[in-house]
Enzyme design. Sequence first.
Site, short mmCIF file in Angstrom:
data_model
loop_
_atom_site.label_atom_id
_atom_site.label_comp_id
_atom_site.label_asym_id
_atom_site.label_seq_id
_atom_site.Cartn_x
_atom_site.Cartn_y
_atom_site.Cartn_z
N LYS A 172 79.93 82.26 13.82
CA LYS A 172 78.81 81.36 13.52
C LYS A 172 78.97 80.88 12.07
O LYS A 172 78.69 81.60 11.13
CB LYS A 172 77.45 82.05 13.67
CG LYS A 172 76.31 81.03 13.62
CD LYS A 172 75.07 81.51 12.93
CE LYS A 172 74.98 81.21 11.47
NZ LYS A 172 74.91 79.80 11.05
N GLU A 247 79.88 91.34 3.09
CA GLU A 247 80.31 90.75 1.81
C GLU A 247 79.12 89.96 1.29
O GLU A 247 78.84 88.86 1.77
CB GLU A 247 81.52 89.83 2.03
CG GLU A 247 82.78 90.56 2.48
CD GLU A 247 83.44 91.32 1.34
OE1 GLU A 247 83.10 91.08 0.17
OE2 GLU A 247 84.29 92.18 1.63
N CYS A 281 80.71 83.72 -5.19
CA CYS A 281 80.10 85.04 -5.29
C CYS A 281 80.64 85.83 -6.47
O CYS A 281 79.99 86.76 -6.94
CB CYS A 281 80.31 85.81 -4.00
SG CYS A 281 82.05 85.88 -3.55
N GLU A 381 71.48 85.76 -8.93
CA GLU A 381 72.57 84.79 -8.83
C GLU A 381 72.02 83.39 -9.10
O GLU A 381 71.07 82.97 -8.44
CB GLU A 381 73.09 84.76 -7.38
CG GLU A 381 74.22 85.68 -7.07
CD GLU A 381 74.75 85.44 -5.65
OE1 GLU A 381 73.95 85.40 -4.70
OE2 GLU A 381 75.97 85.31 -5.50
P1 NAP Z 1 73.13 82.91 3.50
O1 NAP Z 1 71.96 82.05 3.37
O2 NAP Z 1 72.94 84.38 3.49
O3 NAP Z 1 73.87 82.46 4.85
C1 NAP Z 1 75.07 83.05 5.26
C2 NAP Z 1 75.21 82.86 6.76
O4 NAP Z 1 74.17 83.58 7.43
C3 NAP Z 1 75.07 81.40 7.20
O5 NAP Z 1 75.94 81.15 8.28
C4 NAP Z 1 73.63 81.35 7.64
O6 NAP Z 1 73.35 80.33 8.55
C5 NAP Z 1 73.51 82.70 8.31
N1 NAP Z 1 72.15 83.15 8.55
C6 NAP Z 1 71.04 82.91 7.83
N2 NAP Z 1 69.97 83.50 8.41
C7 NAP Z 1 70.42 84.11 9.52
C8 NAP Z 1 69.81 84.88 10.56
N3 NAP Z 1 68.50 85.16 10.56
N4 NAP Z 1 70.59 85.33 11.57
C9 NAP Z 1 71.91 85.07 11.58
N5 NAP Z 1 72.54 84.35 10.65
C10 NAP Z 1 71.81 83.88 9.62
O7 NAP Z 1 74.21 82.63 2.36
P2 NAP Z 1 74.79 81.22 1.89
O8 NAP Z 1 73.75 80.54 1.09
O9 NAP Z 1 75.39 80.52 3.05
O10 NAP Z 1 76.00 81.69 0.95
C11 NAP Z 1 75.85 82.03 -0.38
C12 NAP Z 1 75.78 83.53 -0.54
O11 NAP Z 1 76.95 84.13 -0.01
C13 NAP Z 1 75.72 83.96 -2.00
O12 NAP Z 1 74.81 85.00 -2.13
C14 NAP Z 1 77.14 84.45 -2.27
O13 NAP Z 1 77.25 85.38 -3.32
C15 NAP Z 1 77.49 85.05 -0.95
N6 NAP Z 1 78.95 85.16 -0.79
C16 NAP Z 1 79.52 86.40 -0.85
C17 NAP Z 1 80.90 86.52 -0.74
C18 NAP Z 1 81.58 87.87 -0.81
O14 NAP Z 1 82.75 87.95 -0.47
N7 NAP Z 1 80.89 88.93 -1.20
C19 NAP Z 1 81.69 85.38 -0.57
C20 NAP Z 1 81.07 84.12 -0.50
C21 NAP Z 1 79.68 84.03 -0.61
P3 NAP Z 1 72.83 78.89 8.05
O15 NAP Z 1 73.74 78.43 6.98
O16 NAP Z 1 72.97 78.10 9.28
O17 NAP Z 1 71.45 79.10 7.56
#
Ligand code: NAP
Length: 480
Positions: A172, A247, A281, A381
């Site tokens: 997804k 992650e 991140c 962040e």
């Molecule tokens: P996010 O809002 O947590 O979303 C991540 C994924 O989860 C997206 O596909 C999102 O879908 C999905 N999602 C959201 N709510 C959900 C639910 N209730 N059930 C299932 N899936 C759900 O994060 P983001 O804004 O996309 O990414 C930024 C974050 O990722 C930052 O905090 C960054 O630090 C972190 N990150 C971490 C790493 C690492 O390796 N540690 C690498 C890259 C990024 P939708 O987009 O469709 O809402």
Amino acid sequence: MQTQNLIGGRWVGADSGATFAVTDPATDEHVADVPKCGRAETARAIGAAQEAWGAWRSKTAAERGEAVRKLAELMVRDQERLAGLMTREQGKPLAEARGEIAYAASFLTWAAEEGRRLYGEMIPASFANKRLLVMRQPVGVCAIITPWNFPSAMITRKLGPALSCGCTVVIKPAEDTPLSALAIGELCGEAGIPAGVVNIVTGTPAEIGDELLSNPAVRKLSFTGSTQVGKLLMRKAADNVLRLSMELGGHAPFIVFDDADVEAAVAGAMATKFRNAGQTCICANRLYVQAGIYDEFVGRLTEAVSCLKVGRGTDEGVQVGPLINDAAVEKVEAHVADARERGADVLFGGQRAHVAGGADRFFQPTLLAGVTGEMRLSREETFGPVAPVRRFMEEAEAIAWANDSDFGLAAYAYTRDASRCFRVAEALEYGIVGMNDAAPSTAQAPFGGVKQSGIGREGGKYVMDEYTETKYVSWGVSGA
Ligand code: NAP
């Protein structure tokens, strides 16, 4: 451009026919409509992955590796097309998008080889008539949920090892960037990966997530995204006791000591802070600079920041593209406003940037001084092109500030003192330390965080543990 979902080897829309729009964050231009799927389509994708699992796990590691390696080759072949697609839906400069495609392919190449080395073990038994064996087997159907900031690499970092280990997957991708994922799905077919082994569903996150986490056929969740959503998914995953790779968010400190190579430290800070407009991140969120080098470092950094070119990712020479969406710009604005109210000085930038013909989603590369620990950007962040600098006196003080965080993903330090390198690397409570290095991530090394930055490691030989179960066989031998 592929805009349909991949379920059981077929490209399909949502049952209801509903779609959602993908737009270019730099211009608000409509790019494509993709299916708005929910539980029913996700359940079918899981069913297809379950059905395909038996045949896929029965293949030899060499056969699976060959298909995964082929997928990497196809990504490199199509680098220009995939990078263009990524820049349109995600906004990052084209040069960075090209780099991400190469980086994404490197995880596949690495995993394709590493799958051949899933060795077992024979343990010396306590009885002459016993043989104790340990074997590694694929976990099964894996749910993969990924973010928008690295729309290709965050998929392949999971997909490569999952497939190489003999797992099948349902992916997804983020709603903001589904097209890069669907493009990878198309190449999976060309690479000879059988129908049902890779499935991709786009749509309502909570509905897709709920099915993935409650369907008994799913054995594992591999998630990259925010700590907030990660915690929510972990709670839901508890019901089926799913294996987890998480992650999550980071809040990287970047420490510059008096004895650092200033030029290298400034170059490192620029690279880690402003890549992807600060939306990574592991990007530096807090710059701690020792008093003796502070003025020189800040002077040089101000000069470098003032030279950055902001604009649409497709325009020549652009180094900082738009932020992903309106909420992201508002968060960056709020962090800067909070810092100013609490006494920070804006040395450069500090507000939205106007780009001719662009959407109102660009933010000036920003440098703040006089930052203190209670400001929001010192604790959360920011995910934007804002570099907050704080002066420190002693090594212990910088380490204490660095570790005063719920996050523990990446940290950086610049020093020429070899003993300090070891002391600091050992003292930092982080999963990744860039010591005189602002770009530590690479396919052959473990990537992941401690504390609320996550569970598990991706990359290197370590990632193979995430997609395999350890099975122990105690074997009675007659006549021994
Ligand atoms: P996010 O809002 O947590 O979303 C991540 C994924 O989860 C997206 O596909 C999102 O879908 C999905 N999602 C959201 N709510 C959900 C639910 N209730 N059930 C299932 N899936 C759900 O994060 P983001 O804004 O996309 O990414 C930024 C974050 O990722 C930052 O905090 C960054 O630090 C972190 N990150 C971490 C790493 C690492 O390796 N540690 C690498 C890259 C990024 P939708 O987009 O469709 O809402």
